[in-house]
Design a protein around this motif. Structure first.
Motif, short mmCIF file in Angstrom:
data_model
loop_
_atom_site.label_atom_id
_atom_site.label_comp_id
_atom_site.label_asym_id
_atom_site.label_seq_id
_atom_site.Cartn_x
_atom_site.Cartn_y
_atom_site.Cartn_z
N PRO A 54 -24.77 6.40 6.96
CA PRO A 54 -25.22 5.15 6.31
C PRO A 54 -25.52 5.32 4.83
O PRO A 54 -25.40 4.36 4.05
N ARG A 55 -25.90 6.53 4.40
CA ARG A 55 -26.15 6.75 2.97
C ARG A 55 -24.88 6.63 2.16
O ARG A 55 -24.88 6.13 1.03
N LEU A 56 -23.76 7.08 2.74
CA LEU A 56 -22.48 6.96 2.06
C LEU A 56 -21.98 5.52 2.08
O LEU A 56 -21.49 5.01 1.07
N ARG A 57 -22.13 4.85 3.21
CA ARG A 57 -21.70 3.44 3.31
C ARG A 57 -22.48 2.55 2.35
O ARG A 57 -21.94 1.61 1.78
N ALA A 58 -23.77 2.86 2.17
CA ALA A 58 -24.60 2.05 1.27
C ALA A 58 -24.28 2.31 -0.19
O ALA A 58 -24.61 1.49 -1.05
N LEU A 59 -23.64 3.43 -0.48
CA LEU A 59 -23.37 3.81 -1.86
C LEU A 59 -22.03 3.27 -2.36
O LEU A 59 -21.91 2.86 -3.52
N VAL A 60 -21.00 3.28 -1.50
CA VAL A 60 -19.61 3.13 -1.93
C VAL A 60 -19.08 1.73 -1.65
O VAL A 60 -19.20 1.20 -0.55
N GLY A 61 -18.44 1.15 -2.67
CA GLY A 61 -17.58 -0.02 -2.50
C GLY A 61 -16.14 0.43 -2.69
O GLY A 61 -15.81 1.03 -3.72
N TYR A 62 -15.29 0.17 -1.71
CA TYR A 62 -13.92 0.73 -1.70
C TYR A 62 -12.89 -0.40 -1.66
O TYR A 62 -13.01 -1.33 -0.86
N VAL A 63 -11.89 -0.30 -2.50
CA VAL A 63 -10.71 -1.16 -2.43
C VAL A 63 -9.49 -0.25 -2.41
O VAL A 63 -9.24 0.48 -3.37
N GLY A 64 -8.74 -0.28 -1.31
CA GLY A 64 -7.58 0.57 -1.16
C GLY A 64 -6.29 -0.17 -1.43
O GLY A 64 -6.29 -1.27 -2.02
N HIS A 65 -5.17 0.42 -1.01
CA HIS A 65 -3.87 -0.22 -1.19
C HIS A 65 -3.82 -1.56 -0.49
O HIS A 65 -3.32 -2.55 -1.03
N ALA A 66 -4.31 -1.62 0.76
CA ALA A 66 -4.37 -2.88 1.50
C ALA A 66 -5.50 -3.72 0.94
O ALA A 66 -6.55 -3.19 0.53
N ASP A 67 -5.31 -5.05 0.91
CA ASP A 67 -6.32 -5.89 0.28
C ASP A 67 -7.57 -6.05 1.12
O ASP A 67 -8.63 -6.39 0.61
N GLY A 68 -7.48 -5.83 2.44
CA GLY A 68 -8.65 -5.93 3.30
C GLY A 68 -9.21 -7.33 3.43
O GLY A 68 -10.36 -7.51 3.82
N LEU A 69 -8.40 -8.33 3.14
CA LEU A 69 -8.85 -9.72 3.21
C LEU A 69 -8.63 -10.29 4.60
O LEU A 69 -7.78 -9.83 5.35
N LYS A 70 -9.41 -11.33 4.92
CA LYS A 70 -9.16 -12.14 6.11
C LYS A 70 -8.20 -13.25 5.68
O LYS A 70 -8.60 -14.21 5.02
N HIS A 71 -6.93 -13.11 6.05
CA HIS A 71 -5.91 -14.00 5.50
C HIS A 71 -6.01 -15.43 6.00
O HIS A 71 -5.45 -16.34 5.38
N GLU A 72 -6.74 -15.64 7.10
CA GLU A 72 -6.91 -17.01 7.60
C GLU A 72 -8.09 -17.72 6.93
O GLU A 72 -8.28 -18.93 7.14
N LEU A 73 -8.87 -17.00 6.14
CA LEU A 73 -10.01 -17.59 5.44
C LEU A 73 -9.62 -17.95 4.02
O LEU A 73 -8.78 -17.30 3.40
N ALA A 74 -10.29 -18.98 3.48
CA ALA A 74 -10.08 -19.35 2.08
C ALA A 74 -10.63 -18.25 1.17
O ALA A 74 -11.42 -17.40 1.59
#
Length: 211
Positions: A75-95
């Motif tokens: 959880p210490r690592l999850r709370a520290l890092v914001g990650y954006v990779g090759h995939a956009d990671g978006l919910k494509h059905e959401l606005a």
């Protein structure tokens, strides 16, 4: 005064089959500085970033947060890092706006007040009501990056963040990164192109030379 370190990697090693990607690789993420990881395709840049995010465990070496060893899922690592990779990671059905609110809620942040500002910052107000699937590749990349400030992470790890962006998008992203660095966020990113960031805030890691 000692410069604080948000995340430290010590003596990382990783192999791909019989081929060594890197060995005895160490680095540190420091508030207010960006690290540009460079190297040709296949040299292990994405693998390195995924290790730093905790998505992969190295075959040797260690990650430390506040001087304490961490592994993927900590959880210490999850709370520290914001990650954006090759995939956009978006919910494509959401606005577009809904994607930002959803991402903020997942990060434990208030999803409401800053949504319009985040869209405006990346030039997306006009498409706020469109589903992500209706956006162009460049607009989806802008939207993925627009989630970062709302997540309130102190270390941004970005894999080829300038991909699919036009000239205006690159300028918007450069501005977003400069503002984050000025607030004391640390940034580690890969890019095949020169980074349009202030030299005094930018360090470079040639992964082939370092490996």
């Amino acid at each position: 005064m000692t410069t604080p370190v948000l995340l430290e990697a010590r003596a990382l090693a990783m192999w791909r089959g019989e081929r060594r990607l890197f060995h005895d690789l160490s680095l540190a993420a420091v508030p207010g500085r960006a690290l540009h990881v460079r190297g040709p395709n296949g040299c292990g840049k994405t693998t390195l970033l995924r290790i730093l995010c905790g998505l992969l465990d190295p075959e040797d070496g260690a990650l430390l947060v506040s001087g304490q060893p961490v592994r993927g899922g900590d959880p210490r690592l999850r709370a520290l890092v914001g990650y954006v990779g090759h995939a956009d990671g978006l919910k494509h059905e959401l606005a577009a706006a809904e994607n930002l609110r959803f991402a903020a809620a997942l990060a434990g942040a208030d999803p409401g007040p800053d949504t319009h500002a985040a869209l405006a910052r990346m030039g997306l107000v006009a498409v706020a009501a469109l589903e992500a699937r209706q956006l162009s590749a460049g607009q989806r990349r802008r939207l993925a990056l627009a989630r970062l400030p709302g997540a309130d992470r102190r270390l941004w790890i970005l894999d080829e963040p300038f991909t699919a962006l036009d000239t205006d998008g690159i300028a918007l992203l450069a501005g977003l990164l400069e503002e984050a660095l000025a607030r004391g966020v640390a940034v580690i990113f890969t890019s095949h192109q020169a980074a349009p960031l202030a030299v005094e805030r930018l360090d470079t890691l040639d992964l082939v030379a370092a490996a």
